[in-house]
Design an enzyme around this catalytic site. Structure first.
Site, PDB file in Angstrom:
ATOM      1  N   ASP A 148      14.390   7.061 -24.655  1.00 39.53           N
ATOM      2  CA  ASP A 148      13.944   6.416 -25.742  1.00 39.53           C
ATOM      3  C   ASP A 148      14.880   5.958 -26.681  1.00 39.53           C
ATOM      4  O   ASP A 148      15.982   6.393 -26.816  1.00 39.53           O
ATOM      5  CB  ASP A 148      12.381   6.106 -26.073  1.00 39.53           C
ATOM      6  CG  ASP A 148      11.340   5.402 -25.802  1.00 39.53           C
ATOM      7  OD1 ASP A 148      11.922   4.219 -25.884  1.00 39.53           O
ATOM      8  OD2 ASP A 148      10.474   5.567 -26.527  1.00 39.53           O
ATOM      9  N   GLU A 184      15.806   1.083 -23.157  1.00 38.52           N
ATOM     10  CA  GLU A 184      16.121   0.702 -24.552  1.00 38.52           C
ATOM     11  C   GLU A 184      15.705  -0.426 -24.113  1.00 38.52           C
ATOM     12  O   GLU A 184      16.261  -1.449 -25.852  1.00 38.52           O
ATOM     13  CB  GLU A 184      17.659   0.138 -25.216  1.00 38.52           C
ATOM     14  CG  GLU A 184      18.302   0.303 -24.069  1.00 38.52           C
ATOM     15  CD  GLU A 184      18.492  -1.256 -24.531  1.00 38.52           C
ATOM     16  OE1 GLU A 184      17.768  -2.219 -22.954  1.00 38.52           O
ATOM     17  OE2 GLU A 184      18.865  -1.967 -25.247  1.00 38.52           O
ATOM     18  N   TRP A 185      14.538  -0.628 -23.616  1.00 34.58           N
ATOM     19  CA  TRP A 185      13.293  -2.177 -23.546  1.00 34.58           C
ATOM     20  C   TRP A 185      14.739  -3.899 -23.969  1.00 34.58           C
ATOM     21  O   TRP A 185      14.071  -4.907 -23.857  1.00 34.58           O
ATOM     22  CB  TRP A 185      12.964  -2.375 -25.286  1.00 34.58           C
ATOM     23  CG  TRP A 185      12.662  -1.223 -25.505  1.00 34.58           C
ATOM     24  CD1 TRP A 185      11.255   0.038 -24.991  1.00 34.58           C
ATOM     25  CD2 TRP A 185      12.157  -0.421 -26.829  1.00 34.58           C
ATOM     26  NE1 TRP A 185      11.327   1.009 -26.122  1.00 34.58           N
ATOM     27  CE2 TRP A 185      11.914   0.594 -27.185  1.00 34.58           C
ATOM     28  CE3 TRP A 185      13.122  -0.880 -27.869  1.00 34.58           C
ATOM     29  CZ2 TRP A 185      12.033   1.761 -27.649  1.00 34.58           C
ATOM     30  CZ3 TRP A 185      13.246  -0.088 -29.073  1.00 34.58           C
ATOM     31  CH2 TRP A 185      13.111   1.351 -29.042  1.00 34.58           C
ATOM     32  N   GLY A 186      15.685  -3.699 -22.867  1.00 31.44           N
ATOM     33  CA  GLY A 186      16.996  -4.830 -22.496  1.00 31.44           C
ATOM     34  C   GLY A 186      17.491  -4.900 -24.200  1.00 31.44           C
ATOM     35  O   GLY A 186      17.722  -6.415 -23.738  1.00 31.44           O
ATOM     36  N   ASP A 187      16.482  -5.010 -25.105  1.00 30.64           N
ATOM     37  CA  ASP A 187      17.191  -5.261 -26.356  1.00 30.64           C
ATOM     38  C   ASP A 187      19.228  -5.766 -26.380  1.00 30.64           C
ATOM     39  O   ASP A 187      19.869  -6.226 -26.886  1.00 30.64           O
ATOM     40  CB  ASP A 187      17.107  -4.194 -27.380  1.00 30.64           C
ATOM     41  CG  ASP A 187      15.507  -4.359 -27.690  1.00 30.64           C
ATOM     42  OD1 ASP A 187      15.133  -4.883 -26.979  1.00 30.64           O
ATOM     43  OD2 ASP A 187      15.173  -3.319 -28.625  1.00 30.64           O
ATOM     44  N   ASN A 188      19.493  -4.339 -25.504  1.00 32.99           N
ATOM     45  CA  ASN A 188      21.479  -4.787 -25.584  1.00 32.99           C
ATOM     46  C   ASN A 188      21.572  -5.483 -24.550  1.00 32.99           C
ATOM     47  O   ASN A 188      22.839  -4.505 -23.710  1.00 32.99           O
ATOM     48  CB  ASN A 188      21.851  -3.892 -25.855  1.00 32.99           C
ATOM     49  CG  ASN A 188      21.660  -2.740 -27.096  1.00 32.99           C
ATOM     50  OD1 ASN A 188      21.961  -3.647 -28.321  1.00 32.99           O
ATOM     51  ND2 ASN A 188      20.286  -2.250 -28.129  1.00 32.99           N
ATOM     52  N   ASP A 210       7.195  -2.841 -24.525  1.00 33.81           N
ATOM     53  CA  ASP A 210       5.926  -1.832 -23.580  1.00 33.81           C
ATOM     54  C   ASP A 210       4.959  -2.887 -22.870  1.00 33.81           C
ATOM     55  O   ASP A 210       4.128  -4.148 -23.621  1.00 33.81           O
ATOM     56  CB  ASP A 210       5.162  -1.350 -24.275  1.00 33.81           C
ATOM     57  CG  ASP A 210       5.756  -0.025 -24.593  1.00 33.81           C
ATOM     58  OD1 ASP A 210       7.521  -0.053 -24.638  1.00 33.81           O
ATOM     59  OD2 ASP A 210       5.365   0.815 -25.245  1.00 33.81           O
TER      60      ASP A 210
HETATM   61  C1  GLA Z   1       8.228   3.812 -26.120  1.00 33.78           C
HETATM   62  C2  GLA Z   1       8.695   3.453 -24.998  1.00 33.78           C
HETATM   63  C3  GLA Z   1       7.384   3.529 -24.181  1.00 33.78           C
HETATM   64  C4  GLA Z   1       6.733   5.568 -24.421  1.00 33.78           C
HETATM   65  C5  GLA Z   1       6.715   5.222 -26.169  1.00 33.78           C
HETATM   66  C6  GLA Z   1       6.119   6.633 -26.115  1.00 33.78           C
HETATM   67  O1  GLA Z   1       6.909   2.307 -26.924  1.00 33.78           O
HETATM   68  O2  GLA Z   1       8.536   1.627 -24.240  1.00 33.78           O
HETATM   69  O3  GLA Z   1       7.485   3.463 -22.716  1.00 33.78           O
HETATM   70  O4  GLA Z   1       7.189   5.887 -24.004  1.00 33.78           O
HETATM   71  O5  GLA Z   1       7.713   5.245 -26.343  1.00 33.78           O
HETATM   72  O6  GLA Z   1       6.200   6.345 -27.225  1.00 33.78           O
END
Ligand code: GLA
Length: 401
Positions: free
Chosen positions: A147, A180-184, A202
């Site tokens: 994460d 890393e959520w696509g940020d970079n 998320d």
């Molecule tokens: C981030 C991730 C989620 C999950 C939580 C756990 O938000 O994107 O998928 O793993 O952390 O805290």
């Protein structure tokens, strides 16, 4: 020798040399994760019961393998810096848990974070990457979700490169799930490092909502689907776009769950269930174990679907499959029933990315409804369907020879 150094640099810079363990995810990973339903409230009893349910429900035999313990399994580091599981929640330890899963044909996934602390405040791997990778390998871990919380000042590519190298050096094949959520823009640099990368923030269990948590947002099925635009060219075997875990069985309607599962399969997304497998009903189980839909997700060509037409809140998607087949989804995004007609004979489908074409005017395909589990005709006749709100028609087209 003097010439080999810049050459090696060039290879790394161009991404031509993969440093990850290759070949661990030739089709999108399938499994379960504790996060979407349990959050931090996780322990070894729940994980073992979930593994038993994965076997008993038929999910394992439908292809689900990974049991991923997300955030909050961690205890403290010991005097040597080695990470320990929370002794109250995982008293038997992670090696015992891995053994339990392996004995049932399943695999263990764990979660860590590139920063000092995980998103829920547990110890992160920063500064301990190689030590943690050795610990995971010794425990028998098969999958690491890594994460991106508490990473201020860190370079994303560098941080994931470090953990990727650490896993490789530890000597056990471990899937690396980059979160890393696509940020970079990980799709531009993560292919040599990991096997999948999150493309968005998320997910949350709703059809079309966005929830603002202050410093971050979570997203429903439709907003996440729309954020995948333009990314399909980056995915393929061993390198998948990850639009986040499934919310099937977590409170949406049956139609919404069916559409969510269909569209994630059209996208060749990892299928990581996020519900309580121990108590799921027959409807949820039937969605998660639909082998004809799973076969689309797991298709060996590994090419994602693309949106072909959008009208009155209805989207039509196509996905080229191995062996010349196509998957097609008709998605009613709207809150009203919609009647749709699609006259194959006057449509030519052409996908520049995969180089695949379907000339329905000259070549006839059999049409199979993947939720009704029956053949419904051929492409010589127009497809006509009335879809309830938020529902989907998903069919497989196979050339008639
Ligand atoms: C981030 C991730 C989620 C999950 C939580 C756990 O938000 O994107 O998928 O793993 O952390 O805290």
């Amino acid at each position: 020798m003097r010439r080999s150094f810049p050459f090696a640099l060039l290879l790394v810079a161009s991404g031509a040399s993969a440093q990850k363990y290759e070949g661990l995810a030739l089709t999108p990973p399938m499994g379960w994760s504790s996060w979407n339903h349990f959050g931090c409230n996780i322990d070894e009893r729940i994980v073992k019961e979930t593994a038993d349910a994965m076997v008993g429900s038929g999910m394992r035999d439908a292809g689900y393998r990974y049991i991923n313990v997300d955030d909050c399994w961690h205890g403290a580091r010991d005097a040597s810096g080695a990470i320990q599981p929370d002794p109250a929640r995982f008293p038997s330890g992670m090696k015992a848990l891995a053994d339990y899963l392996h004995a049932r044909g399943l695999r263990l996934g764990l979660y860590s974070d590139a920063g000092w602390r995980t998103c829920a405040g547990r110890p992160g791997s920063r500064g301990y990457e190689f030590q943690d990778a050795l610990t995971y390998a010794a425990w028998g871990v098969d999958y690491l979700k890594y994460d991106w919380c508490n990473t201020e000042g860190l370079n994303a590519r560098g941080a994931y490169m470090t953990m990727s190298a650490a896993l490789k050096a530890a000597g056990r094949p471990i899937v690396l799930s980059i979160c890393e959520w696509g940020d970079n823009r990980p799709w531009e640099w993560a292919k040599p490092l990991g096997h999948l990368w999150r493309t968005t923030g998320d997910i949350t269990a709703c059809w079309d909502c966005v929830i603002d948590h202050g410093t971050w947002k979570s997203w429903g099925v439709l907003p996440i689907l729309d954020k995948q635009e333009g990314l399909r060219v980056h995915a393929g075997p061993d390198r998948w776009n990850d639009p986040d875990m499934l919310e099937v069985g977590n409170g949406m309607t049956e139609a919404e769950d069916r559409s969510h599962f269909s569209m994630w399969s059209m996208l060749a997304a990892p299928l990581i269930a996020g519900n309580d497998l121990r108590s799921m009903g027959t409807v949820t189980r039937a969605i998660l174990t639909n082998r004809e839909v799973i076969a689309v997700d797991q298709d060996s060509l590994g090419v994602q679907a693309f949106p072909y037409r959008s009208e009155h809140g209805v989207q039509i998607w196509f996905r080229p499959l191995s062996g010349g087949d196509w998957a097609m989804a008709v998605l009613n995004r709207s809150g009203e029933p919609r009647s749709v007609t699609f006259d194959f004979a006057s449509e030519d489908i052409s996908d520049g990315h995969s180089g695949r074409e379907a000339r329905f005017g000259t070549v006839e395909y059999r049409v199979r409804d993947l939720w009704a589990h029956r053949d419904t005709g051929t492409t010589s006749r127009p497809l006509a369907v009335t879809l309830p709100p938020h529902d989907v028609l998903m069919v497989r087209l196979t050339q008639i020879r």
